[in-house]
Enzyme design. Structure first.
Site, PDB file in Angstrom:
ATOM      1  N   GLN A  98      25.097  55.300  44.716  1.00 19.57           N
ATOM      2  CA  GLN A  98      25.529  56.040  45.900  1.00 19.57           C
ATOM      3  C   GLN A  98      25.197  57.514  45.710  1.00 19.57           C
ATOM      4  O   GLN A  98      25.692  58.160  44.785  1.00 19.57           O
ATOM      5  CB  GLN A  98      27.022  55.895  46.160  1.00 19.57           C
ATOM      6  CG  GLN A  98      27.382  56.491  47.533  1.00 19.57           C
ATOM      7  CD  GLN A  98      28.865  56.718  47.733  1.00 19.57           C
ATOM      8  OE1 GLN A  98      29.449  57.577  47.100  1.00 19.57           O
ATOM      9  NE2 GLN A  98      29.463  55.955  48.630  1.00 19.57           N
ATOM     10  N   TYR A 179      31.945  64.425  53.421  1.00 21.63           N
ATOM     11  CA  TYR A 179      30.924  65.071  52.606  1.00 21.63           C
ATOM     12  C   TYR A 179      29.736  65.462  53.486  1.00 21.63           C
ATOM     13  O   TYR A 179      29.812  65.390  54.703  1.00 21.63           O
ATOM     14  CB  TYR A 179      30.562  64.176  51.426  1.00 21.63           C
ATOM     15  CG  TYR A 179      31.769  63.920  50.544  1.00 21.63           C
ATOM     16  CD1 TYR A 179      32.414  64.972  49.895  1.00 21.63           C
ATOM     17  CD2 TYR A 179      32.312  62.644  50.411  1.00 21.63           C
ATOM     18  CE1 TYR A 179      33.550  64.757  49.123  1.00 21.63           C
ATOM     19  CE2 TYR A 179      33.445  62.416  49.643  1.00 21.63           C
ATOM     20  CZ  TYR A 179      34.060  63.481  48.998  1.00 21.63           C
ATOM     21  OH  TYR A 179      35.189  63.271  48.248  1.00 21.63           O
ATOM     22  N   ARG A 226      26.486  54.628  54.230  1.00 18.88           N
ATOM     23  CA  ARG A 226      27.921  54.427  54.377  1.00 18.88           C
ATOM     24  C   ARG A 226      28.479  55.442  55.372  1.00 18.88           C
ATOM     25  O   ARG A 226      28.162  56.632  55.283  1.00 18.88           O
ATOM     26  CB  ARG A 226      28.637  54.595  53.036  1.00 18.88           C
ATOM     27  CG  ARG A 226      30.107  54.146  53.076  1.00 18.88           C
ATOM     28  CD  ARG A 226      30.830  54.483  51.788  1.00 18.88           C
ATOM     29  NE  ARG A 226      31.946  53.565  51.538  1.00 18.88           N
ATOM     30  CZ  ARG A 226      33.028  53.867  50.830  1.00 18.88           C
ATOM     31  NH1 ARG A 226      33.162  55.082  50.297  1.00 18.88           N
ATOM     32  NH2 ARG A 226      33.983  52.992  50.647  1.00 18.88           N
ATOM     33  N   GLY A 313      38.123  48.479  46.608  1.00 20.37           N
ATOM     34  CA  GLY A 313      38.234  49.683  45.820  1.00 20.37           C
ATOM     35  C   GLY A 313      39.220  49.557  44.685  1.00 20.37           C
ATOM     36  O   GLY A 313      38.910  49.032  43.617  1.00 20.37           O
TER      37      GLY A 313
END
Length: 354
Positions: A98, A179, A226, A313
């Site tokens: 990622q 982000y 994503r 997760g």
């Protein structure tokens, strides 16, 4: 009816199941953003996942937002990740890198040579983050010039090439959680008036260009994105996200990507997930928001066609053999939040298997 334990093909490989390790920052890299033997052990322990998606890896020096996070922009970093991917592959796993540029989420104390965090616009995030010097307020980021935006797109493509050289099976671009890519998508953080800001068709441009650049560099079949529509994490505001993400998915749908990964920030986000599911013709990976614990009960989301792959997760963090535990409906180890970020093997590689 499709089962979570049936194989599925991604990036030219047949995955053994439809259960993924979600990307999670663990802050265990060595100085210089180097993945260590402990990192290799952590991912290898979880190689029974159909797909491992790594923690966020910065594609450039200025893309770092947290202490002790790894990079993919130096020869040393590439060599270190090769040790990780070789170990995962030897255990029968598949792993995507990622790529995460943190944008305005960071601090100058984390960066060398007088660098400061960069963003679409000079808008500081509210709040603080942990640095090597303790908790610090977020600073006002430097607004990227048009030329710098293009250079940042190129940084992603180069990091993707490095990921392939390091042995990763593909790359997931982090366009979620506030982000850099998300900052371009959201009107609260993107106040530009040039080709990269303003109406939705301009705000999606950066995400689209990054996806296209990475697909051109390593192949669309090894490229994924994503997203987290409507997610307010890291002080993001998206008052009407669905049309923006529908426009984004329309632009990338024909590229033949490995998958689209949707992170739901709340159960009410499911309506947007379903709309994007209908629109996207490829595989959908879902990190779902559920009313209760996200465990074996979430596997119905594969059975009913909501998603092709489910990403777990914290439950996978605490249960290295999670696919086996999901198959038997538990029991599950309990995650320890005090060891999520930084530290040693405790809360990282010492969770027991059955």
């Amino acid at each position: 009816m499709t089962s979570a334990f049936e194989p599925v093909r991604i990036a030219g490989s047949t995955l053994s199941n439809r259960i993924a390790l979600a990307p999670m920052t663990r802050s265990r890299a060595a100085e210089g953003g180097i993945a260590t033997a402990l990192v290799a052990e952590y991912y290898t322990q979880r190689a029974s996942a159909g797909l491992i998606i790594s923690e966020g890896i910065q594609p450039s020096v200025v893309g770092q937002g947290y202490p002790f996070t790894p990079g993919l922009h130096s020869t040393e970093q590439v060599a270190a990740w090769r040790e990780v991917t070789d170990s995962v592959h030897a255990a029968g796993g598949r792993i995507f890198a990622q790529l995460m540029h943190s944008g305005r989420i960071g601090h100058p104390s984390l960066l060398p040579d007088g660098l400061v965090p960069v963003a679409p616009s000079a808008v500081a995030a509210q709040g603080q983050l942990f640095t090597g010097e303790g908790m610090k307020d977020f600073v006002t980021p430097q607004e990227l010039t048009g030329a710098e935006v293009r250079a940042t797109v190129a940084d992603y493509a180069e990091a993707a090439r490095n990921a392939v050289e390091a042995g990763f099976d593909g790359v997931e671009l982090h366009g979620a959680n506030g982000y850099l890519i998300h900052q371009f998508l959201a009107p609260g953080t993107n106040r530009r008036t040039d080709e990269w800001g303003g109406p939705a068709e301009n705000r999606i441009r950066f995400a689209v260009e990054v996806v296209k650049a990475v697909a051109a560099a390593i192949g669309a079949e090894r490229t994924a994105l994503r997203i987290s529509p409507g997610n307010t994490y890291n002080d993001i505001t998206e008052p009407d996200p669905q049309p923006v993400y529908e426009a984004l998915v329309k632009e990338i749908d024909g590229l033949g990507l490995a998958y689209l990964h949707v992170l739901e920030h709340a159960p009410e986000a499911r309506a947007t997930t379903l709309a994007l599911r209908k629109q996207f013709s490829g595989l959908l990976v879902l990190n779902p928001a559920t009313e209760g614990p996200t465990d074996h009960r979430a596997l119905t989301l594969i059975e009913d066609g909501t998603a092709d792959v489910l990403a777990f997760g914290a439950l996978f963090l605490a249960n290295p053999d999670l696919p086996d535990r999901l198959r038997t409906e538990g029991p599950y180890n309990t995650p320890d939040p005090t060891t999520f970020f930084g530290g040693d093997a405790r809360g990282y590689t010492d969770y027991p298997t059955r």
